[in-house]
Scaffold this motif. Structure first.
Motif, PDB file in Angstrom:
ATOM      1  N   GLY A  30     -40.586 -22.122  76.089  1.00 31.27           N
ATOM      2  CA  GLY A  30     -40.242 -20.905  75.371  1.00 31.27           C
ATOM      3  C   GLY A  30     -40.195 -21.102  73.868  1.00 31.27           C
ATOM      4  N   LEU A  31     -39.710 -22.252  73.421  1.00 31.51           N
ATOM      5  CA  LEU A  31     -39.657 -22.537  71.986  1.00 31.51           C
ATOM      6  C   LEU A  31     -41.060 -22.561  71.375  1.00 31.51           C
ATOM      7  N   ARG A  32     -42.038 -22.993  72.137  1.00 34.17           N
ATOM      8  CA  ARG A  32     -43.402 -23.061  71.632  1.00 34.17           C
ATOM      9  C   ARG A  32     -44.112 -21.717  71.700  1.00 34.17           C
ATOM     10  N   LEU A  33     -43.563 -20.772  72.435  1.00 31.46           N
ATOM     11  CA  LEU A  33     -44.136 -19.425  72.502  1.00 31.46           C
ATOM     12  C   LEU A  33     -43.518 -18.474  71.477  1.00 31.46           C
ATOM     13  N   ARG A  34     -42.380 -18.822  70.947  1.00 30.98           N
ATOM     14  CA  ARG A  34     -41.695 -17.938  70.010  1.00 30.98           C
ATOM     15  C   ARG A  34     -42.544 -17.537  68.800  1.00 30.98           C
ATOM     16  N   PRO A  35     -43.306 -18.458  68.183  1.00 29.92           N
ATOM     17  CA  PRO A  35     -44.109 -18.050  67.026  1.00 29.92           C
ATOM     18  C   PRO A  35     -45.122 -16.956  67.329  1.00 29.92           C
ATOM     19  N   LEU A  36     -45.558 -16.818  68.596  1.00 24.77           N
ATOM     20  CA  LEU A  36     -46.491 -15.754  68.951  1.00 24.77           C
ATOM     21  C   LEU A  36     -45.891 -14.376  68.717  1.00 24.77           C
ATOM     22  N   PHE A  37     -44.575 -14.300  68.719  1.00 28.56           N
ATOM     23  CA  PHE A  37     -43.884 -13.023  68.506  1.00 28.56           C
ATOM     24  C   PHE A  37     -43.258 -12.945  67.109  1.00 28.56           C
ATOM     25  N   GLY A  38     -43.680 -13.860  66.237  1.00 32.59           N
ATOM     26  CA  GLY A  38     -43.135 -13.848  64.888  1.00 32.59           C
ATOM     27  C   GLY A  38     -41.724 -14.377  64.796  1.00 32.59           C
ATOM     28  N   LEU A  39     -41.273 -15.087  65.809  1.00 31.34           N
ATOM     29  CA  LEU A  39     -39.927 -15.646  65.810  1.00 31.34           C
ATOM     30  C   LEU A  39     -39.956 -17.047  65.234  1.00 31.34           C
ATOM     31  N   THR A  40     -38.947 -17.386  64.465  1.00 33.27           N
ATOM     32  CA  THR A  40     -38.907 -18.692  63.823  1.00 33.27           C
ATOM     33  C   THR A  40     -38.572 -19.778  64.826  1.00 33.27           C
ATOM     34  N   ASN A  41     -39.031 -20.964  64.542  1.00 33.46           N
ATOM     35  CA  ASN A  41     -38.659 -22.126  65.345  1.00 33.46           C
ATOM     36  C   ASN A  41     -37.178 -22.431  65.132  1.00 33.46           C
ATOM     37  N   PRO A  42     -36.534 -23.098  66.079  1.00 31.33           N
ATOM     38  CA  PRO A  42     -35.103 -23.397  65.937  1.00 31.33           C
ATOM     39  C   PRO A  42     -34.827 -24.238  64.715  1.00 31.33           C
ATOM     40  N   LYS A  43     -33.724 -23.937  64.057  1.00 30.11           N
ATOM     41  CA  LYS A  43     -33.317 -24.679  62.872  1.00 30.11           C
ATOM     42  C   LYS A  43     -31.948 -25.286  63.134  1.00 30.11           C
ATOM     43  N   ALA A  44     -31.637 -26.319  62.422  1.00 34.45           N
ATOM     44  CA  ALA A  44     -30.354 -27.011  62.607  1.00 34.45           C
ATOM     45  C   ALA A  44     -29.181 -26.146  62.171  1.00 34.45           C
ATOM     46  N   THR A  45     -29.466 -25.102  61.399  1.00 37.63           N
ATOM     47  CA  THR A  45     -28.365 -24.244  60.930  1.00 37.63           C
ATOM     48  C   THR A  45     -28.186 -23.021  61.796  1.00 37.63           C
ATOM     49  N   ASP A  46     -28.962 -22.909  62.898  1.00 37.79           N
ATOM     50  CA  ASP A  46     -28.776 -21.777  63.809  1.00 37.79           C
ATOM     51  C   ASP A  46     -27.401 -21.833  64.450  1.00 37.79           C
ATOM     52  N   SER A  47     -26.911 -20.663  64.879  1.00 39.71           N
ATOM     53  CA  SER A  47     -25.658 -20.619  65.630  1.00 39.71           C
ATOM     54  C   SER A  47     -25.865 -21.210  67.012  1.00 39.71           C
ATOM     55  N   ILE A  48     -24.805 -21.755  67.587  1.00 38.95           N
ATOM     56  CA  ILE A  48     -24.879 -22.319  68.936  1.00 38.95           C
ATOM     57  C   ILE A  48     -24.961 -21.213  69.986  1.00 38.95           C
TER      58      ILE A  48
END
Length: 422
Positions: free
Chosen positions: A403-421
Motif C-alpha cells: 500500500g505504501l508503494r501505491l500511495r503516490p499513484l493517488f498523489g499521496l506522500t510517502n510516509p515521513k518520520a514526522t507523521d502522526s502515529i
C-alpha cells in the motif's frame, strides 16, 4: 502498568538517541463550542432512546462505543499510521502500543472468558477464525486499503466523528466493499481453509495467556531492534491542554489509550458475550440502503444464513457493532470538539477522495474475507489466543508494504518520520 512504564522509558531512550529532539506539544486551541454541544446532545439523545426502546444491554453498548471514540481520539490511537511508521521509517512506537493493548486485552479476556463471567445473561466466547485463503487474502487487501484509504476500521470511525471530511469517502467505500462482498458471498464461501486454532483448547486459559504475552514480548523486542538499526527521528507532537484539563481536551499518551481501550473492549465482551468488532456493521448498513432503494438483499445467500437474516430483519440500533460504531463516531466528535480540533474540511482534492473510495472498497472486501478487521480479527483474535489473529497481522503488514508503494499513484506522500502515529 509496569509494562506501560517499561515501554514508555524505552521509547524515551530511543528518542534521546536520535539527532532531532522531540518537539514540544503546542497548546490546544479553544473549545469548538457548537460542535461540542451538538455532539453531547446527540450522544445523550441517542442513549435515552436506545435505553428506552431496546433496553439496558443495547444502551450500555452505545455508551461503551462513546467511550471508545473518546479514547481513540484523545490518544490518537490507530493502526494505519503505526504500521506506516514501522514499515516506512522503522519507528516501532505505535507497534509497541499495540503490544500493550493486545497484552492488556488478553489478560482481561482470559479473566472474563476463562471464568465465564458475563452481564445481561451473556456467555463470553473467544474470537477464532478459520486459517485459510480468505484470511490471508482478506488481511492483505485490508493492509493495502489502510494505506490508500488513510485509515483502519476504528480509525475511519473516529476520524469521521472528528470532522475529517476526507475520510468520509473511506467510510463510503468501506460500506460499498462490504456490500459487494455480501452480494457475491457465494463466490468465496468455500475457499480452502483449516479449522480455527485456539491456544486455550490445548493449554487452558492460563497457558494461552502466558504464551500470548511471551509472543508479544518478542514483538516488542523485534520493534526495538528495527528502530535501533534505522534510528528514525521522533514523531510530531499533538496539541494538548496542560494539567488536569489534559484528560478532557488534551493528547493522551499512547499507553494510556491502550489501557483504557482494553478495559472498554473487555466491557463490550462482558455485556454482549462477543469481542468488540467494527466492520460487520458496514455490510448491514449497505444492505439497509439497498432495501431503501428497492433492492432485496434478503435474497442474497449471505443474508439467508439464519443469524444474518435475523440481523437484517431487525433495527440497526439493536446490532452490537452498529451501536458501538455509532458511539465511536459521536464520542470522537465530543473529544475533538472539546480539544478544539473538530474541523469540517469543505474541500477535498479529487485524488484524495478517489484514494479514500478505492481504499475503502479494499478495506470492506478485505475485512469480510478475513472475517474481521484490525479490531475484530487482529485485536480480538490475538487477545483470544487464536492463531488467526497473528496470521491476520502478518498478512496485513505485508499489505501495508504494498500500500505504501501505491500511495503516490493517488498523489499521496510517502510516509515521513514526522507523521502522526494515529
Amino acid at each position: 502498568m509496569a509494562l506501560a512504564t517499561l515501554l514508555s522509558r524505552r521509547d524515551a531512550l530511543s528518542a534521546a538517541r536520535t539527532a532531532v529532539p522531540a518537539p514540544a506539544a503546542p497548546e490546544a486551541p479553544p473549545v469548538n463550542r457548537v460542535p461540542l454541544v451538538l455532539s453531547l446532545v446527540l450522544l445523550a439523545g441517542l442513549s435515552v432512546w436506545v435505553f428506552a426502546a431496546h433496553g439496558a444491554l443495547d444502551g450500555t453498548l452505545l455508551l461503551l462505543g462513546g467511550g471508545l471514540g473518546l479514547t481513540l481520539f484523545h490518544s490518537r490511537f490507530g493502526f494505519t499510521g503505526a504500521w506506516r511508521q514501522l514499515v516506512g521509517v522503522g519507528n516501532g512506537t505505535g507497534l509497541r502500543a499495540h503490544a500493550l493493548l493486545l497484552g492488556t486485552t488478553a489478560t482481561l479476556f482470559a479473566l472474563v472468558i476463562g471464568t465465564g463471567t458475563g452481564l445481561f445473561g451473556a456467555r463470553p466466547a473467544p474470537t477464532a477464525g478459520p486459517l485459510g485463503v480468505s484470511l490471508v487474502l482478506g488481511a492483505f487487501l485490508f493492509g493495502v486499503g489502510m494505506q490508500i484509504g488513510g485509515a483502519c476500521a476504528s480509525g475511519t470511525l473516529f476520524a469521521v466523528g472528528s470532522g475529517q471530511t476526507s475520510i468520509v469517502t473511506t467510510l463510503v467505500g468501506f460500506i460499498i466493499g462490504s456490500t459487494l462482498y455480501t452480494w457475491q458471498y457465494s463466490l468465496v464461501d468455500h475457499l480452502p481453509s483449516f479449522p480455527p486454532f485456539l491456544l486455550s483448547d490445548h493449554v487452558g486459559w492460563a497457558g494461552s495467556w502466558a504464551i500470548t504475552l511471551a509472543a508479544l514480548a518478542l514483538m516488542v523486542l523485534a520493534s526495538l531492534a528495527v528502530q535501533r538499526r534505522r534510528n528514525p527521528p521522533p514523531v510530531g507532537a499533538v496539541p494538548t491542554a496542560r494539567g488536569a484539563l489534559r484528560a478532557l481536551r488534551g493528547a493522551w499518551p499512547l499507553w494510556t489509550g491502550a489501557v483504557v481501550l482494553s478495559v472498554l473492549g473487555a466491557g463490550v465482551l462482558l455485556v454482549s458475550g462477543g469481542a468488540w468488532g467494527v466492520t460487520s456493521a458496514f455490510g448491514l448498513w449497505g444492505a439497509k440502503v439497498v432495501q431503501a432503494l428497492g433492492g432485496h438483499p434478503q435474497g442474497w445467500s449471505f443474508w439467508r444464513q439464519p443469524g444474518q437474516a435475523a440481523t437484517l430483519s431487525g433495527p440497526v440500533l439493536t446490532d452490537k457493532n452498529s451501536l458501538t460504531d455509532i458511539g465511536i463516531m459521536v464520542g470522537a466528535a465530543v473529544a475533538a470538539a472539546a480539544g478544539g480540533a473538530w474541523t469540517l474540511h469543505r474541500r477535498v482534492p479529487w485524488r484524495t477522495a478517489l484514494a479514500g473510495l478505492v481504499g475503502g472498497v479494499l478495506l470492506g472486501i478485505g475485512a469480510r474475507l478475513a472475517s474481521g478487521c484490525n479490531i475484530g480479527a487482529y485485536l480480538a483474535g490475538i487477545a483470544s489466543g487464536s492463531a488467526s489473529g497473528w496470521v491476520w497481522g502478518a498478512a496485513a503488514l505485508a499489505g501495508t508494504w504494498v500500500g505504501l508503494r501505491l500511495r503516490p499513484l493517488f498523489g499521496l506522500t510517502n510516509p515521513k518520520a514526522t507523521d502522526s502515529i494515529c
